[in-house]
Design an enzyme around this catalytic site. Structure first.
Site, PDB file in Angstrom:
ATOM      1  N   GLY A  96     -35.326  20.685  18.817  1.00 56.98           N
ATOM      2  CA  GLY A  96     -36.467  20.819  17.903  1.00 56.98           C
ATOM      3  C   GLY A  96     -36.258  21.876  16.840  1.00 56.98           C
ATOM      4  O   GLY A  96     -35.132  22.315  16.596  1.00 56.98           O
ATOM      5  N   HIS A 140     -30.223  18.622  11.526  1.00 58.73           N
ATOM      6  CA  HIS A 140     -30.687  17.619  12.492  1.00 58.73           C
ATOM      7  C   HIS A 140     -30.976  16.291  11.775  1.00 58.73           C
ATOM      8  O   HIS A 140     -30.604  15.226  12.242  1.00 58.73           O
ATOM      9  CB  HIS A 140     -31.995  18.068  13.155  1.00 58.73           C
ATOM     10  CG  HIS A 140     -31.904  19.326  13.948  1.00 58.73           C
ATOM     11  ND1 HIS A 140     -32.540  20.490  13.583  1.00 58.73           N
ATOM     12  CD2 HIS A 140     -31.261  19.614  15.113  1.00 58.73           C
ATOM     13  CE1 HIS A 140     -32.295  21.427  14.467  1.00 58.73           C
ATOM     14  NE2 HIS A 140     -31.515  20.928  15.408  1.00 58.73           N
ATOM     15  N   GLN A 188     -29.258  25.720  29.618  1.00 59.95           N
ATOM     16  CA  GLN A 188     -28.164  26.166  28.742  1.00 59.95           C
ATOM     17  C   GLN A 188     -28.378  27.560  28.180  1.00 59.95           C
ATOM     18  O   GLN A 188     -27.588  28.033  27.383  1.00 59.95           O
ATOM     19  CB  GLN A 188     -27.907  25.140  27.641  1.00 59.95           C
ATOM     20  CG  GLN A 188     -28.981  25.049  26.583  1.00 59.95           C
ATOM     21  CD  GLN A 188     -28.707  23.884  25.641  1.00 59.95           C
ATOM     22  OE1 GLN A 188     -28.795  22.717  26.026  1.00 59.95           O
ATOM     23  NE2 GLN A 188     -28.362  24.178  24.391  1.00 59.95           N
ATOM     24  N   GLY A 210     -23.669  17.135  16.138  1.00 58.78           N
ATOM     25  CA  GLY A 210     -23.220  17.831  14.939  1.00 58.78           C
ATOM     26  C   GLY A 210     -21.902  18.570  15.150  1.00 58.78           C
ATOM     27  O   GLY A 210     -21.639  19.113  16.229  1.00 58.78           O
ATOM     28  N   LYS A 225     -21.178  21.310  13.873  1.00 59.48           N
ATOM     29  CA  LYS A 225     -21.368  22.768  13.921  1.00 59.48           C
ATOM     30  C   LYS A 225     -21.085  23.271  15.338  1.00 59.48           C
ATOM     31  O   LYS A 225     -20.465  24.306  15.531  1.00 59.48           O
ATOM     32  CB  LYS A 225     -22.789  23.155  13.516  1.00 59.48           C
ATOM     33  CG  LYS A 225     -22.961  24.676  13.485  1.00 59.48           C
ATOM     34  CD  LYS A 225     -24.320  25.051  12.986  1.00 59.48           C
ATOM     35  CE  LYS A 225     -25.374  24.970  14.036  1.00 59.48           C
ATOM     36  NZ  LYS A 225     -25.370  26.087  14.984  1.00 59.48           N
TER      37      LYS A 225
HETATM   38  P1  AMP Z   1     -29.906  21.902  18.546  1.00 59.36           P
HETATM   39  O1  AMP Z   1     -31.312  21.522  18.229  1.00 59.36           O
HETATM   40  O2  AMP Z   1     -29.488  23.213  18.018  1.00 59.36           O
HETATM   41  O3  AMP Z   1     -29.569  21.690  20.012  1.00 59.36           O
HETATM   42  O4  AMP Z   1     -28.993  20.860  17.769  1.00 59.36           O
HETATM   43  C1  AMP Z   1     -29.140  19.482  17.933  1.00 59.36           C
HETATM   44  C2  AMP Z   1     -27.993  18.773  17.251  1.00 59.36           C
HETATM   45  O5  AMP Z   1     -28.007  19.108  15.861  1.00 59.36           O
HETATM   46  C3  AMP Z   1     -26.623  19.177  17.786  1.00 59.36           C
HETATM   47  O6  AMP Z   1     -25.798  18.030  17.877  1.00 59.36           O
HETATM   48  C4  AMP Z   1     -26.117  20.148  16.738  1.00 59.36           C
HETATM   49  O7  AMP Z   1     -24.703  20.192  16.649  1.00 59.36           O
HETATM   50  C5  AMP Z   1     -26.714  19.526  15.483  1.00 59.36           C
HETATM   51  N1  AMP Z   1     -26.796  20.502  14.398  1.00 59.36           N
HETATM   52  C6  AMP Z   1     -27.358  21.741  14.433  1.00 59.36           C
HETATM   53  N2  AMP Z   1     -27.184  22.368  13.260  1.00 59.36           N
HETATM   54  C7  AMP Z   1     -26.497  21.520  12.459  1.00 59.36           C
HETATM   55  C8  AMP Z   1     -25.996  21.586  11.129  1.00 59.36           C
HETATM   56  N3  AMP Z   1     -26.171  22.655  10.366  1.00 59.36           N
HETATM   57  N4  AMP Z   1     -25.332  20.516  10.639  1.00 59.36           N
HETATM   58  C9  AMP Z   1     -25.135  19.401  11.382  1.00 59.36           C
HETATM   59  N5  AMP Z   1     -25.575  19.281  12.659  1.00 59.36           N
HETATM   60  C10 AMP Z   1     -26.240  20.315  13.193  1.00 59.36           C
END
Ligand code: AMP
Length: 281
Positions: free
Chosen positions: A31, A37, A61, A149, A151
């Site tokens: 979120g 995202h 995590q 992602g 990242k």
């Molecule tokens: P998170 O909500 O941080 O768990 O991220 C959810 C998904 O979004 C994961 O697959 C991350 O790698 C991806 N994500 C987060 N930040 C970025 C970004 N700046 N560019 C591309 N994907 C991202």
């Protein structure tokens, strides 16, 4: 967009959807959605007929002293963004129990040795927690496709490895890193940065880019690491790690350019931990 909070209800909806030979994609998130995202959801839309986004802040995590309690929770604005983008289903479990029922002992998925390097060194158990929740989400949703992602390079690498064995029919796509206009990789944790730290943060990627420039001029890996580390320190970052590995995350001979290499780093600015990477093409 259908908003679902229970896995039984989600299962019923997905069963109906599957009957119409839809291709179901999943974009797992925690979120506080930003353009990073949303780029994954756009990829999912292009490659499937029904997109499920999940929002679940996975307690497994987070380490004991990490930001589980402070992690930004912005469900109403997240919903609006997903609706606007044309996401079909938002799965937002009503409680942690929905994913990890108290009656069942949690069977952790091991991230093995790769889970202990890079980000895993300072965050023991983190990737086991990630794999365990992704395993749960894949088992509940049974998507044909999932998008992650770049990242979180190590994370998508480990998820790919897990899926080869446990979900062999699942296709995984990795979306490129989305950055702000100064180059800072978007992250929900960027919200934690103070005004002053926000001025410094873009130098993280700029330093990685300098590493790539050195690579292109033929400099060896230890030299590149040393230079980039010094740059980061001089800008005020606390460097957790900075490593050049190949895209299989193996340490390579410092002159080896056969496989594609990647410079990965994690730094701290004050209390905020940032990660980023750059692939050497
Ligand atoms: P998170 O909500 O941080 O768990 O991220 C959810 C998904 O979004 C994961 O697959 C991350 O790698 C991806 N994500 C987060 N930040 C970025 C970004 N700046 N560019 C591309 N994907 C991202």
């Amino acid at each position: 967009m259908i908003f679902v909070q229970s896995k039984e209800e989600l299962d019923d909806i997905l069963k109906k959807i599957r009957k119409n030979s839809n291709i179901i994609s999943l974009v797992p998130t925690m979120g506080n959605l930003h353009a990073g995202h949303l780029s994954l959801i756009k990829i999912a839309k292009k490659n499937s007929t029904k997109v499920v986004t999940s929002i679940f802040i996975n307690p497994l995590q987070f380490g004991k002293n990490e930001d589980y309690n402070d992690y930004p929770r912005t469900i109403e604005s997240d919903k609006r963004k997903l609706e606007k983008l044309g996401c079909d289903i938002l799965f937002y479990p009503k409680s942690n129990e929905e994913i990890f029922p108290k009656k069942q002992k949690i069977k952790l998925i091991s991230s093995g040795d790769v889970g202990k390097i890079l980000c895993g060194r300072k965050r023991p158990g983190h990737f086991d927690g990630v794999l365990t929740v992704v395993y749960k989400l894949f088992s509940i949703i049974k998507p044909n496709l999932a998008v992650f992602g770049a990242k979180d390079y190590q994370q998508q690498f480990l998820i790919r490895k897990m899926s080869i064995n446990l979900f062999p029919d699942l296709k995984i796509i990795t979306g490129k890193i989305i950055r702000d206009r100064l180059g800072l990789a978007l992250s929900s944790r960027n919200n934690y940065l103070s005004y002053k730290e926000k001025q410094i943060a873009p130098f993280f990627f700029k330093s990685l880019q300098s590493g790539y420039e050195l690579y292109k001029t033929g400099k060896n890996f230890p030299y590149i690491i040393e230079k980039v580390k010094n740059l980061l320190i001089s800008e005020g970052f606390d460097v957790d790690y900075l490593e050049i590995r190949n895209t299989e995350l193996k340490l390579t001979n410092f002159q080896n350019r056969d496989l594609k290499n990647i410079l990965l780093g994690s730094v701290k600015l004050g209390e905020t931990r940032l990660i980023d990477n750059i692939e050497f093409n």
